[in-house]
Design a protein around this motif. Structure first.
Motif, PDB file in Angstrom:
ATOM      1  N   GLN A 201      29.038 -12.203  80.499  1.00  0.00           N
ATOM      2  CA  GLN A 201      27.887 -12.806  81.177  1.00  0.00           C
ATOM      3  C   GLN A 201      27.010 -11.735  81.819  1.00  0.00           C
ATOM      4  OE1 GLN A 201      29.185 -15.836  83.892  1.00  0.00           O
ATOM      5  NE2 GLN A 201      30.282 -16.974  82.300  1.00  0.00           N
ATOM      6  N   LYS A 202      27.641 -10.747  82.420  1.00  0.00           N
ATOM      7  CA  LYS A 202      26.858  -9.692  83.070  1.00  0.00           C
ATOM      8  C   LYS A 202      26.096  -8.871  82.038  1.00  0.00           C
ATOM      9  CE  LYS A 202      29.150  -9.073  87.503  1.00  0.00           C
ATOM     10  NZ  LYS A 202      29.895 -10.312  87.486  1.00  0.00           N
ATOM     11  N   PHE A 204      25.041  -9.952  79.176  1.00  0.00           N
ATOM     12  CA  PHE A 204      23.944 -10.791  78.698  1.00  0.00           C
ATOM     13  C   PHE A 204      22.772 -10.743  79.689  1.00  0.00           C
ATOM     14  CE2 PHE A 204      21.888 -15.046  78.375  1.00  0.00           C
ATOM     15  CZ  PHE A 204      21.421 -14.940  77.068  1.00  0.00           C
ATOM     16  N   SER A 205      23.097 -10.849  80.992  1.00  0.00           N
ATOM     17  CA  SER A 205      22.045 -10.753  82.018  1.00  0.00           C
ATOM     18  C   SER A 205      21.381  -9.384  81.991  1.00  0.00           C
ATOM     19  CB  SER A 205      22.638 -11.011  83.408  1.00  0.00           C
ATOM     20  OG  SER A 205      23.181 -12.306  83.484  1.00  0.00           O
ATOM     21  N   LEU A 206      22.196  -8.369  81.777  1.00  0.00           N
ATOM     22  CA  LEU A 206      21.675  -7.003  81.714  1.00  0.00           C
ATOM     23  C   LEU A 206      20.660  -6.866  80.583  1.00  0.00           C
ATOM     24  CD1 LEU A 206      22.003  -4.041  82.749  1.00  0.00           C
ATOM     25  CD2 LEU A 206      23.841  -3.790  81.108  1.00  0.00           C
ATOM     26  N   ARG A 207      20.977  -7.440  79.443  1.00  0.00           N
ATOM     27  CA  ARG A 207      20.082  -7.363  78.294  1.00  0.00           C
ATOM     28  C   ARG A 207      18.756  -8.060  78.581  1.00  0.00           C
ATOM     29  NH1 ARG A 207      21.260 -10.234  72.435  1.00  0.00           N
ATOM     30  NH2 ARG A 207      19.310  -9.616  71.405  1.00  0.00           N
ATOM     31  N   LEU A 208      18.824  -9.260  79.152  1.00  0.00           N
ATOM     32  CA  LEU A 208      17.596 -10.012  79.436  1.00  0.00           C
ATOM     33  C   LEU A 208      16.735  -9.285  80.460  1.00  0.00           C
ATOM     34  CD1 LEU A 208      18.894 -13.711  79.597  1.00  0.00           C
ATOM     35  CD2 LEU A 208      17.676 -12.572  77.732  1.00  0.00           C
ATOM     36  N   THR A 209      17.392  -8.736  81.491  1.00  0.00           N
ATOM     37  CA  THR A 209      16.650  -8.032  82.536  1.00  0.00           C
ATOM     38  C   THR A 209      15.983  -6.784  81.981  1.00  0.00           C
ATOM     39  OG1 THR A 209      18.284  -8.820  84.139  1.00  0.00           O
ATOM     40  CG2 THR A 209      16.809  -7.072  84.864  1.00  0.00           C
ATOM     41  N   GLU A 227      12.826  -4.761  88.287  1.00  0.00           N
ATOM     42  CA  GLU A 227      13.735  -5.209  87.233  1.00  0.00           C
ATOM     43  C   GLU A 227      14.712  -4.095  86.832  1.00  0.00           C
ATOM     44  OE1 GLU A 227      14.096  -8.192  85.963  1.00  0.00           O
ATOM     45  OE2 GLU A 227      12.442  -9.085  87.085  1.00  0.00           O
ATOM     46  N   GLN A 230      17.467  -3.911  89.162  1.00  0.00           N
ATOM     47  CA  GLN A 230      18.419  -4.981  88.860  1.00  0.00           C
ATOM     48  C   GLN A 230      19.301  -4.601  87.676  1.00  0.00           C
ATOM     49  OE1 GLN A 230      19.134  -7.504  90.603  1.00  0.00           O
ATOM     50  NE2 GLN A 230      20.398  -8.724  89.214  1.00  0.00           N
ATOM     51  N   VAL A 231      18.723  -3.923  86.684  1.00  0.00           N
ATOM     52  CA  VAL A 231      19.511  -3.442  85.543  1.00  0.00           C
ATOM     53  C   VAL A 231      20.622  -2.522  86.022  1.00  0.00           C
ATOM     54  CG1 VAL A 231      19.440  -1.917  83.530  1.00  0.00           C
ATOM     55  CG2 VAL A 231      17.711  -3.697  83.799  1.00  0.00           C
ATOM     56  N   LEU A 234      23.375  -4.591  87.769  1.00  0.00           N
ATOM     57  CA  LEU A 234      24.190  -5.340  86.815  1.00  0.00           C
ATOM     58  C   LEU A 234      25.109  -4.410  86.024  1.00  0.00           C
ATOM     59  CD1 LEU A 234      21.510  -7.829  85.444  1.00  0.00           C
ATOM     60  CD2 LEU A 234      23.572  -8.453  86.720  1.00  0.00           C
TER      61      LEU A 234
END
Length: 385
Positions: A201-202, A204-209, A227, A230-231, A234
């Motif tokens: 999950q982390k 996936f969030s990293l990729r989107l961010t 952003e 945030q990367v 994460l």
């Protein structure tokens, strides 16, 4: 040693008790062989566990030095008298093994043997191994006169009793090792699930961010910078999850290094991986059964996970101390604490149910002391083995 009718049974009882103290197969085999040799006062004893390819999966000897054993060379095959005991399940008592027509010789470095007593170790119809002794110690004059086999019918009877209990001890040890294998497999499945839920999950969030930051670089550099921060956060969280998983995947260190060294190593790893100070200390701890050591390690890992993930602690202390014949593990932190009663009512157990199950599974008990703003202390006490 003299094995008269009155002396034999107490000696067998002592040997049986010695076998029952061990759970690892190799330790059980060594104890069986040493007990048999002492019981019947022989120069040499051995126990071979057959494989399915005409050889031996394990072969344990007593009375032969490590240097001699190395010089002897490869393990014997299942032939001659050994094969007879394994295939026919019959005892063999010989005055001179070298004169038996089935004798096929031995390597040059092999010690000379004459008197021979061998019995199969069987569990019902299954032959678990072959136990044999050689060179009964007896007066030199009797041996010189060639008065038959030094091993007597009484020796054979006593060894038969020992072999029956050896079969039980060996079967129990195999079941124990199998249960440990299943436990390890279960732990790996649990960790795989946790990795999927947490790290995946982390990432996936990293990729989107990261994609969002790329889109904002030209038209809104300030938001793109936020952003990217945030990367970084994460990525750090994902790295922490992976480090924790790697630590949990190392229970094999227990067999190699022992509980104290394993706990110290894990505390050092977590101390480097987190901002909190993690320390470990041990005080006069005795060796414990393998199941208890594994349970203590798993509870320590769960408690450390909670302290480092949820408490915001600046300091986490792990101590392992002797408690009677057993041990007391304590993991304490100076974090935010919680109300254990409220946690239970809300259904958020923070692994408490799992930790209590592990403690009770090895005859121990787990206590948790915590309250909001005053940190948490987890204690697990286990009895001696």
């Amino acid at each position: 040693m003299t094995n008269g009718p009155g002396a034999g049974i107490p000696a067998v009882s002592t040997a049986i008790l010695a076998m029952s103290r061990h759970l690892e197969v190799r330790d059980v085999l060594k104890t069986i062989v040493a007990s048999a040799r002492e019981l019947l006062d022989a120069e040499y004893a051995a126990l071979g566990v057959p494989d399915d390819h005409g050889g031996f999966a394990q072969f344990v000897v007593d009375g032969v030095s490590a240097e001699q054993w190395k010089a002897i060379g490869p393990l014997p095959r299942q032939h001659g008298i050994l094969a007879a005991m394994l295939h026919n399940a019959t005892p063999e008592r010989l005055a001179d093994v070298r004169e038996d027509p089935r004798f096929g010789g031995w390597p040059a470095a092999h010690p000379e043997m004459s008197d021979f007593l061998g019995l199969p170790v069987a569990d019902g119809d299954e032959i678990l191994g072959a136990l044999f002794l050689a060179n009964k110690r007896r007066p030199a004059a009797a041996a010189a006169r060639g008065e038959g086999c030094g091993f007597t019918e009484e020796d054979e009877r006593l060894l038969g009793i020992l072999a029956q209990h050896a079969a039980i001890a060996l079967t129990n040890a195999r079941l124990y090792e199998r249960s440990r294998e299943l436990t390890i497999a279960g732990e790996r499945a649990r960790l795989a699930h946790e990795l999927h839920d947490a790290v995946a999950q982390k990432l996936f969030s990293l990729r989107l961010t990261a994609q969002a930051a790329t889109a904002l670089v030209d038209r809104d550099p300030a938001r793109a910078k936020d952003e990217l921060h945030q990367v970084a956060a994460l990525a750090a969280e994902a790295a922490d999850e992976l480090r924790a998983a790697v630590v949990e995947l190392r229970p094999a260190a227990l067999d190699e290094d022992g509980l104290i060294a394993t706990l110290r190593s894990q505390a050092q790893v977590l101390d480097r991986a987190h901002s909190a100070r993690v320390t470990f200390a041990a005080h006069s701890v005795r060796a414990l059964p393998a199941a208890q050591e594994e349970a203590l390690l798993r509870v320590a890992q769960e408690a450390l996970h909670n302290a480092l993930r949820h408490s915001g602690a600046e300091r986490v202390e792990v101590t392992l101390a002797r408690s009677g014949q057993g041990a007391l593990l304590r993991i304490s932190d100076d974090g935010c604490g919680f109300d254990p009663g409220a946690v239970r009512r809300a259904g958020r157990h923070l692994g408490l149910v799992s930790m209590r199950d592990r403690a009770s599974g090895v005859g121990g008990k787990l206590t948790v002391e915590s309250e909001p703003g005053k940190g948490t202390a987890v204690e697990m006490e286990v009895p001696g083995g």
